[in-house]
Design an enzyme around this catalytic site. Structure first.
Site, PDB file in Angstrom:
ATOM      1  CG  HIS A 162      -3.728  -0.457  -2.215  1.00  3.55           C
ATOM      2  ND1 HIS A 162      -4.178   0.830  -2.423  1.00  3.55           N
ATOM      3  CD2 HIS A 162      -3.471  -0.549  -0.891  1.00  3.55           C
ATOM      4  CE1 HIS A 162      -4.169   1.491  -1.281  1.00  3.55           C
ATOM      5  NE2 HIS A 162      -3.739   0.667  -0.330  1.00  3.55           N
TER       6      HIS A 162
ATOM      7  CB  SER B 242      -0.953  -0.005   1.190  1.00  7.71           C
ATOM      8  OG  SER B 242      -0.231  -0.131   2.399  1.00  7.71           O
TER       9      SER B 242
ATOM     10  CE  LYS C 139      -7.131   1.196   0.817  1.00  6.48           C
ATOM     11  NZ  LYS C 139      -6.591   0.241   1.752  1.00  6.48           N
TER      12      LYS C 139
HETATM   13  C1  LIG Z   1      -6.672   0.026   3.218  1.00  5.01           C
HETATM   14  C2  LIG Z   1      -6.064  -1.290   3.536  1.00  5.01           C
HETATM   15  C3  LIG Z   1      -6.655  -2.162   4.463  1.00  5.01           C
HETATM   16  C4  LIG Z   1      -7.827  -1.763   5.313  1.00  5.01           C
HETATM   17  O1  LIG Z   1      -8.997  -1.700   4.591  1.00  5.01           O
HETATM   18  P1  LIG Z   1     -10.202  -0.803   5.144  1.00  5.01           P
HETATM   19  O2  LIG Z   1     -11.400  -1.375   4.499  1.00  5.01           O
HETATM   20  O3  LIG Z   1      -9.912   0.596   4.744  1.00  5.01           O
HETATM   21  O4  LIG Z   1     -10.213  -0.983   6.636  1.00  5.01           O
HETATM   22  C5  LIG Z   1      -6.085  -3.396   4.648  1.00  5.01           C
HETATM   23  N1  LIG Z   1      -4.976  -3.769   3.969  1.00  5.01           N
HETATM   24  C6  LIG Z   1      -4.373  -2.946   3.096  1.00  5.01           C
HETATM   25  C7  LIG Z   1      -3.154  -3.406   2.374  1.00  5.01           C
HETATM   26  C8  LIG Z   1      -4.893  -1.679   2.852  1.00  5.01           C
HETATM   27  O5  LIG Z   1      -4.272  -0.859   1.998  1.00  5.01           O
END
Ligand SMILES: *Cc1c(COP(=O)(O)O)cnc(C)c1O
Length: 394
Positions: free
Chosen positions: A212, A184, A243
């Site tokens: 991602h 990320s 996302k």
């Molecule tokens: C954003 C993210 C999460 C968390 O997801 P949310 O739904 O925003 O809590 C978990 N793992 C990675 C790699 C992320 O980038």
């Protein structure tokens, strides 16, 4: 007698955070999601969003959320095993399983909760977790919560992972390898096929975090597992609906028995309220768009265009190796990152400075979206050129 204040340490701690240039605070985005963001009344080009495909502001997705709210109200009103389960949840879980090519899927209130609960349900104190050093916070904290022995291996280093498995696997009952697929904060990709081979060779489970990657990688947008033609291999896939899918929530996809087990053993799913009708319906609509249209293609064209522009015009800029729409400019320290972030802001560009403790090395992190226009990418490259030529000569 000296007056005692058991909370006084909080202010001291904040002062230390500020001194290190690690202090962070929120800022309100005042506009509709998109390539531009209004902050403090100033319209900025937005390179800080995870809305890769522009689906958070997509008319079809919004309409689905509104219709579901009118039909089912604002809240799920209970946990899934009591009064909070709706057909919409099943529909979403079927859509995710179908996108991922797995037998089943389970949706959580967030990706963070999906990782915490799933890892803690899969392993315990007789077991070991092999964890990439740069894994997302939710994977790291899920590992801690599980009580398993945590063994970190160097970032994306297959030889290091093999070495750790060789050294430790026999001493533990179960073993779980955990890794981001698209990292990320760096935007690089894990060597999935080699990790799958090692997992099978050492009788280890594998959990991959596709937060991602979902909606972006692979022929149908299923993620890195699909990108590497590994659909059907025995891995547990998790991800987020927040996302590229533009909604809120997380998921785990895998075998029917895994999902059944989680429904019975995963505390962060059992003891929390079901996803809201709006979030659920929005995610269903977004997955439908992802699988039936090619919004991804514009995103990848933007990534290629931006990288070519940087290579041609700013060859000295140090980009962290990336194979995704996340592109980072590495900087020597937090202070420089903050200074460059604020110069970009003055130039009308929002691209956040990311610093320790989020990452080991400070950087400006740029997220590209399918909704960016070429001219907007040009403006970013020009602004970077101006700022870095000044930095160099000063
Ligand atoms: C954003 C993210 C999460 C968390 O997801 P949310 O739904 O925003 O809590 C978990 N793992 C990675 C790699 C992320 O980038």
């Amino acid at each position: 007698m000296k007056e005692l204040n058991p909370y006084a340490w909080i202010d001291r701690s904040l002062a230390t955070i500020k001194q290190a240039n690690w202090y962070r605070s929120t800022q309100a985005i005042e506009s509709f999601p998109g390539a531009e963001a209004t902050i403090d009344g100033q319209v900025l080009l937005n390179f800080g969003s995870n809305d890769y495909l522009g689906l958070a502001g997509d008319e079809r997705v919004i309409r689905a959320a509104m219709t579901a709210t009118q039909q089912f109200g604002t809240g799920a009103t209970g946990s899934r095993l009591t009064s909070g389960h709706k057909q919409l949840h099943t529909d979403l879980e079927l859509a995710i399983a179908s996108l991922k090519g797995t037998e089943a899927a389970l949706v959580f209130s967030s990706g963070y909760l999906a990782n915490l609960g799933t890892i803690a349900a899969l392993v315990g104190n007789k077991d070991a977790i092999l964890s990439d050093r740069l894994n997302h916070s939710s994977l790291q904290n899920g590992a801690r919560l599980s009580g398993a022995k945590i063994i970190e291996y160097n970032h994306c280093d297959i030889d290091a992972l093999r070495q750790q498995l060789e050294l430790h696997r026999a001493n533990y009952r179960r073993c779980l390898i955990i890794t981001d697929t698209v990292f990320s904060m760096d935007g690089d990709i894990c060597p999935l096929p080699a990790i799958l081979d090692l997992a099978s060779e050492y009788d280890a489970m594998l959990l991959v975090d596709e937060a991602h990657a979902t909606g972006i990688f692979g022929q149908t947008g299923a993620g890195i597992v699909e990108h590497y033609h590994c659909v059907g291999q025995p891995a547990i896939e998790m991800g987020t609906l927040s996302k590229a899918i533009g909604s809120l929530g997380g998921y785990v996809a895998g075998s029917r028995s895994l999902i059944d087990f989680l429904k019975n053993r995963c505390a962060s799913w059992i003891y929390t309220t079901g996803l809201s009708p709006a979030d659920t319906a929005a995610a269903i609509a977004a997955i439908e768009i992802i699988t039936t249209t090619s919004q991804r293609q514009q995103l990848w064209e933007n990534v290629a265009y931006f990288k070519q522009s940087i290579a041609a015009r700013l060859p000295d800029l140090h980009l962290i190796p990336s194979a995704s729409p996340i592109i980072c400019i590495e900087l020597p320290d937090a202070q420089t990152a903050l200074a460059i972030g604020s110069q970009l802001r003055q130039a009308g560009i929002f691209a956040p400075a990311i610093r320790p403790p989020t990452v080991p090395t400070s950087r400006i992190r740029i997220s590209l979206m399918a909704t960016h226009q070429q001219l907007q990418l040009e403006r970013l490259v020009t602004a970077l050129g101006t700022i870095f030529s000044k930095t160099k000569s000063s």
